[in-house]
Design an enzyme around this catalytic site. Sequence first.
Site, short mmCIF file in Angstrom:
data_model
loop_
_atom_site.label_atom_id
_atom_site.label_comp_id
_atom_site.label_asym_id
_atom_site.label_seq_id
_atom_site.Cartn_x
_atom_site.Cartn_y
_atom_site.Cartn_z
CG ASP A 1 -4.71 5.13 2.75
OD1 ASP A 1 -5.62 5.94 2.43
OD2 ASP A 1 -4.59 4.66 3.90
CE LYS B 1 -2.93 1.75 3.73
NZ LYS B 1 -4.15 1.47 4.50
CE LYS C 1 -0.91 5.08 4.98
NZ LYS C 1 -2.35 5.22 5.26
CD GLU D 1 -4.25 -1.32 6.44
OE1 GLU D 1 -3.78 -0.90 5.39
OE2 GLU D 1 -4.96 -0.62 7.20
CE LYS E 1 -7.81 1.43 9.17
NZ LYS E 1 -7.15 2.73 8.95
C1 MUC Z 1 -4.63 4.13 7.18
O1 MUC Z 1 -5.03 5.20 6.79
O2 MUC Z 1 -5.02 3.16 6.58
C2 MUC Z 1 -2.80 1.78 7.92
C3 MUC Z 1 -1.64 1.37 7.33
C4 MUC Z 1 -0.80 2.48 7.28
O3 MUC Z 1 0.33 2.53 6.82
O4 MUC Z 1 -1.42 3.53 7.81
C5 MUC Z 1 -2.63 3.12 8.39
C6 MUC Z 1 -3.73 4.06 8.37
MG MG Z 2 -6.30 4.33 5.22
#
Ligand code: MUC
Ligand code: MG
Length: 381
Positions: A197, A166, A168, A326, A272
Amino acid sequence: MERAIESLDAILIDLPTIRPHKLAMHTMKGQTLVIVRLRCRDGIEGLGEATTIGGLSYGMESPESIKQNLDTYFAPLLIGQDAGNINAIMHRIERSVRGNTFAKSAVETALLDAQGKRLGIPISEVLGGRLRDRLSVAWTLASGDTGKDIEEAEHMLEIRRHRIFKLKIGAGEVHKDIAHVAAIKRALGDRASVRVDVNQAWSESVAITACKALGDAGIDLVEQPIPRHDPLALARVSARSPIPIMADEAIESVEDAFGLARSAAAPIFALKIAKNGGPRAVLRTAAIAQAAGIGLYGGTMLEGGIGTMASAQAFVTLPQLSWDTELFGPLLLTEEILATPLIYQDFHLEVPNLPGLGLTLDEERFAYFRRDRSHTTVSLR
Ligand code: MUC
Ligand code: MG
């Protein structure tokens, strides 16, 4: 009463991360765990965790406010109650506490851990039983540097720890983010699933254009591209995106999940425990998603071992988890507070069949890393 709750303690634990973790709204240089210890008259202790990300920059509760609320408002509601009746206790809390799902999640976890230990069964069995013993786990590439992220991904593939990544994005200019993502996907090819994300950073119009470009780059999923508060806007982005959209920040309660499902806002939900109020509460969101044909992903708030295992114990009870999980939080931390760390191997997290969470604290290290510690020596591993 044998099972009466005697005490509830909330402890802040400050731990370093292996590298800065760059999100759209905040760069993490460490993580603060909020650990709950719930002790019962029969000598059983339940553990729980209420960890969030980046102080108040991600969610509406900070580690400090979670602790304060647990100490001031939750503890008096819990002390003297029958720890074996989780329905009754969570109902009692629900009647007196609005929101505060992180604190509720820690308490619900601690009650489940205590009950599992009392009965000699894992939390997954307290929740009705498991359908698997391990979960596939994604890794987040968030060093902020394309070359470093590719190196990190190659290393994870080589050691067979992760094959889902994933990324960011959202902090920088959109075209730079897309070039960054496309370069990583080009380098990894079919060897990995690459997802992004955005952590709410884009507007609807930017999201529509960007999702098309991400689709062309071979990205499998886009998480929370736009702000959390408008399910209809998310539905419009979903309808126009060539790749599936996942709701994350948009879900801050089971009721939010229902609203999103009703608006056909997103074809995938991030589950979550902290956002829903615990391992049982998150399964209510999962049930809403399943009834609406929405895919599921096992999310994290980058908790340590306790919150991670609490999530895992709930997720293994689900019949389908099409987008995997994750649950890598403990791997982002340089230090461990558990006597035995969680087991990650062969691209999976193992979910042991031990009573409760199946975890024990390393008391020496726990004492060392607590924010209010009274002594300062520890043997480093
Ligand atoms: C999120 O926003 O998903 C989950 C994995 C990560 O790297 O940050 C979190 C928060
Ligand atoms: Mg997220």
